[in-house]
Scaffold this motif. Structure first.
Motif, PDB file in Angstrom:
ATOM      1  N   GLY A 264       7.297  -2.386  -0.442  1.00 64.28           N
ATOM      2  CA  GLY A 264       7.788  -2.647   0.894  1.00 64.28           C
ATOM      3  C   GLY A 264       9.050  -1.895   1.233  1.00 64.28           C
ATOM      4  O   GLY A 264       9.677  -1.266   0.387  1.00 64.28           O
ATOM      5  N   ASN A 282      -0.090  -2.289  11.900  1.00 64.72           N
ATOM      6  CA  ASN A 282      -0.319  -2.840  10.571  1.00 64.72           C
ATOM      7  C   ASN A 282      -1.780  -3.227  10.374  1.00 64.72           C
ATOM      8  O   ASN A 282      -2.312  -3.105   9.264  1.00 64.72           O
ATOM      9  CB  ASN A 282       0.564  -4.058  10.335  1.00 64.72           C
ATOM     10  N   GLY A 286      -3.261  -1.694   7.026  1.00 63.48           N
ATOM     11  CA  GLY A 286      -3.712  -2.456   5.866  1.00 63.48           C
ATOM     12  C   GLY A 286      -3.958  -3.926   6.125  1.00 63.48           C
ATOM     13  O   GLY A 286      -4.225  -4.673   5.187  1.00 63.48           O
ATOM     14  N   TYR A 309      -3.576  -4.442   0.639  1.00 66.72           N
ATOM     15  CA  TYR A 309      -3.206  -5.017   1.926  1.00 66.72           C
ATOM     16  C   TYR A 309      -1.786  -4.616   2.297  1.00 66.72           C
ATOM     17  O   TYR A 309      -0.954  -4.355   1.435  1.00 66.72           O
ATOM     18  CB  TYR A 309      -3.278  -6.558   1.870  1.00 66.72           C
ATOM     19  N   SER A 310      -1.515  -4.619   3.596  1.00 70.48           N
ATOM     20  CA  SER A 310      -0.148  -4.514   4.096  1.00 70.48           C
ATOM     21  C   SER A 310       0.080  -5.650   5.082  1.00 70.48           C
ATOM     22  O   SER A 310      -0.869  -6.177   5.673  1.00 70.48           O
ATOM     23  CB  SER A 310       0.095  -3.159   4.776  1.00 70.48           C
ATOM     24  N   TRP A 321       8.324  -4.845   5.841  1.00 69.06           N
ATOM     25  CA  TRP A 321       6.958  -4.349   5.967  1.00 69.06           C
ATOM     26  C   TRP A 321       6.466  -4.170   4.533  1.00 69.06           C
ATOM     27  O   TRP A 321       6.957  -3.324   3.796  1.00 69.06           O
ATOM     28  CB  TRP A 321       6.918  -3.028   6.713  1.00 69.06           C
ATOM     29  N   GLY A 323       3.315  -4.725   1.205  1.00 72.18           N
ATOM     30  CA  GLY A 323       1.915  -4.575   0.829  1.00 72.18           C
ATOM     31  C   GLY A 323       1.723  -4.922  -0.631  1.00 72.18           C
ATOM     32  O   GLY A 323       2.688  -5.135  -1.379  1.00 72.18           O
ATOM     33  N   VAL A 339      -1.557   5.057  -1.474  1.00 76.78           N
ATOM     34  CA  VAL A 339      -0.859   4.193  -0.524  1.00 76.78           C
ATOM     35  C   VAL A 339       0.277   4.958   0.138  1.00 76.78           C
ATOM     36  O   VAL A 339       0.419   4.960   1.374  1.00 76.78           O
ATOM     37  CB  VAL A 339      -0.315   2.928  -1.227  1.00 76.78           C
ATOM     38  N   TRP A 343       0.654   5.980   4.119  1.00 70.53           N
ATOM     39  CA  TRP A 343       1.866   5.599   4.839  1.00 70.53           C
ATOM     40  C   TRP A 343       2.465   6.821   5.533  1.00 70.53           C
ATOM     41  O   TRP A 343       2.837   6.770   6.710  1.00 70.53           O
ATOM     42  CB  TRP A 343       2.853   5.003   3.854  1.00 70.53           C
ATOM     43  N   LEU A 422       9.691   3.392   0.533  1.00 66.81           N
ATOM     44  CA  LEU A 422       8.885   2.355  -0.096  1.00 66.81           C
ATOM     45  C   LEU A 422       9.329   2.127  -1.543  1.00 66.81           C
ATOM     46  O   LEU A 422       9.395   3.058  -2.343  1.00 66.81           O
ATOM     47  CB  LEU A 422       7.403   2.745  -0.091  1.00 66.81           C
TER      48      LEU A 422
END
Length: 437
Positions: A264, A282, A286, A309-310, A321, A323, A339, A343, A422
């Motif tokens: 995140g 979003n 995800g 998932y996000s 934010w 995941g 991922v 992004w 991230l």
């Protein structure tokens, strides 16, 4: 015989047609309490939600876990009744009470029949105003909490979540587990529990929603009787905090065949004018199940995981934010790269009109399904209040979603998605992956 009635009514209410066009009334009691009410007189049953802003983030320094332990002990006896007598009294009335707490909110949920309303509310009042907090009950619940803490210490997802929260929030209450630690919970005294009660359950932080067979006049009287003797004020709320996450990877070795990665960076405030665009974004990224970008790229095309998932995390004092993905130790590094690449791709190139239209259809079609019973509606309208949503939100929400344009979504993607920021916390034995920064 009466004990069978409430489960039957709950099942019936769940089966009622879903609707988002609820008529919400705003009332103010003579005692100054505000509440939202949806009248539904077709079934002699009422669902009541009472939420207190603050939750476990109000724990005092050195007393982590006190509010969680206090909440779990509320129904372990009240007034003149010990835990067993209280349980028998509740069952005899076919009433249902539930007490829960999170970082920002302590919630009390009550379900009762119209014919037993006065007795059920009187019983509920005892747990809120006159909880016993007997030492044996505290010790019994303490043992249960410590068992949960020790179990969580062996769960890769919980380990990863705790580390990410620690990095994001440091010494802020968000930065530690709301259950507390074995040592902090062991050290809590009955006096600490009494203090936690007055700190967290006060009139200056109440939000109330009611749905069912009750009039505004009856609800006003009920609420003043139920809550009028609570303390006027509680502990001060925590300060806002900007998540301190930086880009990179943190690896926590753990003996497991699969690695768990939670990731995140900073998020979007629920009150921001960008929120609906971010919510749609979003969903595409995800949050939209098997149709999301992450699921398509990480699972469907490469078979790196069963699920990725996000999600947007909207706390009272911070926003993230985030995941999650889980993959075999020898493939998790690749999953993380995919991922991060997705992004970055959406941040740079945006999404398509086709993706946006599908996300709108998904979100607007699913929304009415949330309004599938008195309890769910009471929960929703109370949540609306604590998030400062307008009273007509159920009627206007889908219009707000549909009004978002492709340019707005892609602008939000450019400004909010930060692939280089991230932080991935990986718990397992990942191959080809080591901690950075």
């Amino acid at each position: 015989m009466i004990r069978l009635v409430l489960p039957f009514l709950l099942a019936l209410l769940t089966a009622l047609p879903a609707r988002a066009d609820v008529e919400i009334q705003e009332i103010t009691t003579p005692g100054g309490l505000n509440a939202w009410l949806v009248e539904e007189h077709s079934i002699p049953f009422t669902a009541l939600e009472i939420w207190f802003r603050g939750g476990t983030s109000l724990d005092r320094p050195g007393k982590r876990g006190a509010i969680n332990l206090m909440t779990a002990t509320l129904e372990e006896g009240a007034g003149e009744m010990d835990a067993l007598a209280f349980t028998r009294a509740k069952e005899a009335l076919a009433a249902d009470f539930d007490y829960d707490v999170g970082d920002d909110t302590l919630t009390v949920s009550a379900r009762f029949l119209t014919e037993n309303r006065d007795e059920a509310v009187a019983l509920l009042r005892e747990t809120l105003i006159n909880p016993r907090f007997d030492q044996d009950a505290i010790d019994r619940v303490r043992g249960q909490v410590i068992s949960i803490i020790r179990s969580d210490e062996k769960d890769p997802k919980d380990i990863a979540s705790r580390e990410l929260k620690s990095q994001a929030f440091g010494d802020h209450p968000y930065g530690t587990d709301s259950n507390g630690t074995v040592d902090s919970v062991t050290a809590l005294t009955r006096e600490d529990i009494l203090t936690a009660h007055t700190d967290s359950m006060a009139r200056d932080r109440i939000y109330i929603g009611a749905v069912g067979d009750i009039t505004p006049e009856d609800l006003s009287t009920l609420l003043d009787d139920l809550l009028g003797d609570l303390p006027e004020t509680g502990a001060p709320q925590p300060v806002d905090i900007e998540p301190g996450l930086t880009g990179g990877v943190t690896v926590i070795p753990f003996d497991t065949p699969q690695s768990v990665a939670i990731f995140g960076h900073s998020g979007v405030e629920r009150t921001s004018e960008d929120f609906f665009a971010a919510y749609l974004l979003n969903t595409i990224l995800g949050g939209g199940g098997f149709e999301s970008r992450l699921m398509t790229e990480v699972r469907e095309k490469r078979g790196l995981t069963y699920g990725v998932y996000s999600f947007l995390v909207d706390k009272d004092h911070a926003d993230l934010w985030m995941g999650q993905v889980q993959s075999a130790n020898n493939r998790v590094a690749e999953a993380i790269e995919v991922v991060r690449a997705q992004w970055a791709d959406i941040a740079e190139n945006g999404v398509t009109q086709e993706e946006l239209d599908a996300a709108k259809k998904y979100l607007t079609g699913a929304y009415p399904l949330r309004f599938d019973g008195n309890g769910r509606i009471a929960n929703i309208i109370t949540g609306m209040q604590i998030q400062d949503m307008p009273i007509d939100y159920p009627a206007t929400r889908n219009d707000k979603v549909n009004a978002v344009t492709l340019d707005e979504v892609n602008d939000v993607a450019r400004r909010y998605l930060k692939p280089d920021a991230l932080r991935f916390v990986v718990v397992g034995q990942p191959k080809g992956l080591s901690s950075t920064n």
